[in-house]
Design an enzyme around this catalytic site. Sequence first.
Site, PDB file in Angstrom:
ATOM      1  N   ALA A   1      10.636   3.234  -1.276  1.00  0.00           N
ATOM      2  CA  ALA A   1      11.978   2.619  -1.228  1.00  0.00           C
ATOM      3  C   ALA A   1      11.952   1.226  -1.858  1.00  0.00           C
ATOM      4  O   ALA A   1      12.912   0.826  -2.531  1.00  0.00           O
ATOM      5  CB  ALA A   1      12.469   2.541   0.217  1.00  0.00           C
ATOM      6  N   ALA A   2      10.855   0.493  -1.671  1.00  0.00           N
ATOM      7  CA  ALA A   2      10.769  -0.851  -2.264  1.00  0.00           C
ATOM      8  C   ALA A   2      10.736  -0.743  -3.784  1.00  0.00           C
ATOM      9  O   ALA A   2      11.424  -1.493  -4.489  1.00  0.00           O
ATOM     10  CB  ALA A   2       9.537  -1.583  -1.739  1.00  0.00           C
TER      11      ALA A   2
ATOM     12  N   GLY B   1       7.079   1.448   3.384  1.00  0.00           N
ATOM     13  CA  GLY B   1       8.266   1.641   2.545  1.00  0.00           C
ATOM     14  C   GLY B   1       8.000   1.466   1.063  1.00  0.00           C
ATOM     15  O   GLY B   1       8.886   1.010   0.326  1.00  0.00           O
ATOM     16  N   SER B   2       6.805   1.853   0.604  1.00  0.00           N
ATOM     17  CA  SER B   2       6.462   1.590  -0.801  1.00  0.00           C
ATOM     18  C   SER B   2       7.437   2.265  -1.770  1.00  0.00           C
ATOM     19  O   SER B   2       7.842   1.653  -2.763  1.00  0.00           O
ATOM     20  CB  SER B   2       5.025   2.021  -1.098  1.00  0.00           C
ATOM     21  OG  SER B   2       4.871   3.398  -0.838  1.00  0.00           O
TER      22      SER B   2
ATOM     23  N   ASP C   1      14.585   3.159   5.739  1.00  0.00           N
ATOM     24  CA  ASP C   1      13.756   2.375   4.803  1.00  0.00           C
ATOM     25  C   ASP C   1      14.611   1.730   3.713  1.00  0.00           C
ATOM     26  O   ASP C   1      14.548   0.518   3.482  1.00  0.00           O
ATOM     27  CB  ASP C   1      12.709   3.270   4.127  1.00  0.00           C
ATOM     28  CG  ASP C   1      11.506   3.550   5.004  1.00  0.00           C
ATOM     29  OD1 ASP C   1      11.625   3.368   6.232  1.00  0.00           O
ATOM     30  OD2 ASP C   1      10.452   3.945   4.472  1.00  0.00           O
TER      31      ASP C   1
ATOM     32  N   GLY D   1       3.522   3.684   5.402  1.00  0.00           N
ATOM     33  CA  GLY D   1       4.595   3.401   6.347  1.00  0.00           C
ATOM     34  C   GLY D   1       5.254   2.054   6.125  1.00  0.00           C
ATOM     35  O   GLY D   1       6.029   1.598   6.957  1.00  0.00           O
TER      36      GLY D   1
ATOM     37  N   PRO E   1       0.851  -1.198   0.000  1.00  0.00           N
ATOM     38  CA  PRO E   1       0.000   0.000   0.000  1.00  0.00           C
ATOM     39  C   PRO E   1       0.880   1.239   0.000  1.00  0.00           C
ATOM     40  O   PRO E   1       1.956   1.241   0.599  1.00  0.00           O
ATOM     41  CB  PRO E   1      -0.780  -0.117   1.312  1.00  0.00           C
ATOM     42  CG  PRO E   1       0.014  -1.046   2.161  1.00  0.00           C
ATOM     43  CD  PRO E   1       0.797  -1.940   1.251  1.00  0.00           C
TER      44      PRO E   1
HETATM   45  O1  PMV Z   1       6.719   6.508   7.283  1.00  0.00           O
HETATM   46  P1  PMV Z   1       7.934   5.678   7.010  1.00  0.00           P
HETATM   47  O2  PMV Z   1       7.719   4.238   7.126  1.00  0.00           O
HETATM   48  O3  PMV Z   1       8.659   6.080   5.777  1.00  0.00           O
HETATM   49  O4  PMV Z   1       8.939   5.896   8.210  1.00  0.00           O
HETATM   50  C1  PMV Z   1       9.406   7.109   8.578  1.00  0.00           C
HETATM   51  C2  PMV Z   1      10.360   6.899   9.706  1.00  0.00           C
HETATM   52  C3  PMV Z   1      10.772   8.210  10.336  1.00  0.00           C
HETATM   53  O5  PMV Z   1      11.668   7.866  11.374  1.00  0.00           O
HETATM   54  C4  PMV Z   1       9.581   8.935  10.912  1.00  0.00           C
HETATM   55  C5  PMV Z   1      11.454   9.117   9.335  1.00  0.00           C
HETATM   56  C6  PMV Z   1      12.801   8.613   8.881  1.00  0.00           C
HETATM   57  O6  PMV Z   1      13.276   9.141   7.869  1.00  0.00           O
HETATM   58  O7  PMV Z   1      13.408   7.766   9.542  1.00  0.00           O
END
Ligand code: PMV
Length: 320
Positions: free
Chosen positions: A106-107, A103-104, A148, A101, A97
């Site tokens: 980066a994946a 990591g879509s 990520d 959160g 999705p």
């Molecule tokens: O929302 P995500 O899964 O991309 O995670 C962000 C994680 C944070 O610590 C809030 C930001 C970061 O760059 O590490």
Amino acid sequence: MTTATAPGKIILLGEHAVVYGQPALAVPVTRVQATATLSPAVEGIWIEARDLGRRYRLEAAPADDPLALAVLLAVRACGAQLADLGPVTLTLTSTLPMAAGLGSGAAACTAVVRAVAAHLGRPLAPAATAALVFETEKVLHGTPSGIDNTVIAYGQPVFFIRGRPPEPFAPARPLHFLIGDTGQPSPTRVTVGDVRAAWEAAPAQLEQVFAAIGGLVREARQAIERGQAPGALGALMRANQAQLEGLGVSSPELGRLIAAAEAAGALGAKLSGGGRGGNMIALVTPPVAEAVRAALLRAGAVRVLETVVGPAGPGAEGDA
Ligand code: PMV
């Protein structure tokens, strides 16, 4: 035709504080995948992002297009030229999705870098892949910590401190997590910006919170590596969630799912990632997993994934 994939990820503990130099723990989620395929085209280099319903020429992509940037960086890292790819279509699909959160972004970019490198016959090491994907993360997120792209490119659990090589780690016993999606987009850029504003307003106070979170992360790594009873990790997750609420990055929807999971028998639950939406995670034992899943769905989760983080070794990795 060349195909490559990359998994999703969850942050177990330490989000937000990781931006300020504290450690965080993250694990890949192989049950969800981004897939990049390079196939011959009649002419030119085309990018087809199926989930976004977009097809465009690489040359026509804006400078901040992360997929085009991933292609260009991968070609350069392989010591090649764009022309060496030949006329191709890069097709991207994903079961992750978006903005949740997991990591879509980066994946997707990791899959692209891997597919391009494989197509050129020059596979890249995880550290090199992570470094290239970090450049695309900057375009997507502004000031990412790098967690990520690191956990996704390494494909194993990592203890991560910004700017340092990651320390892969392995749990001594399997850990079962449910991942509950609030269905609301997680505006990472916004929550990271809000935390930064709070830090600028009261640096000493915020540094204390970040250091406390860092302490929880170190304790959690020990508990996981030593195979302590999962209740210890659950308590650390609850403490981390309390700190994240104090930072203002939780939300009523996340709170509802977390409370439902804990009431149904989860050992601990917390938001995972940027917060204010996106996903939460719940640590469960197999006997309560179904009850917790049902409770999450009743509390409004739009979907629930299960993932098992296993000890290192053949057959240990994977998701149920
Ligand atoms: O929302 P995500 O899964 O991309 O995670 C962000 C994680 C944070 O610590 C809030 C930001 C970061 O760059 O590490």
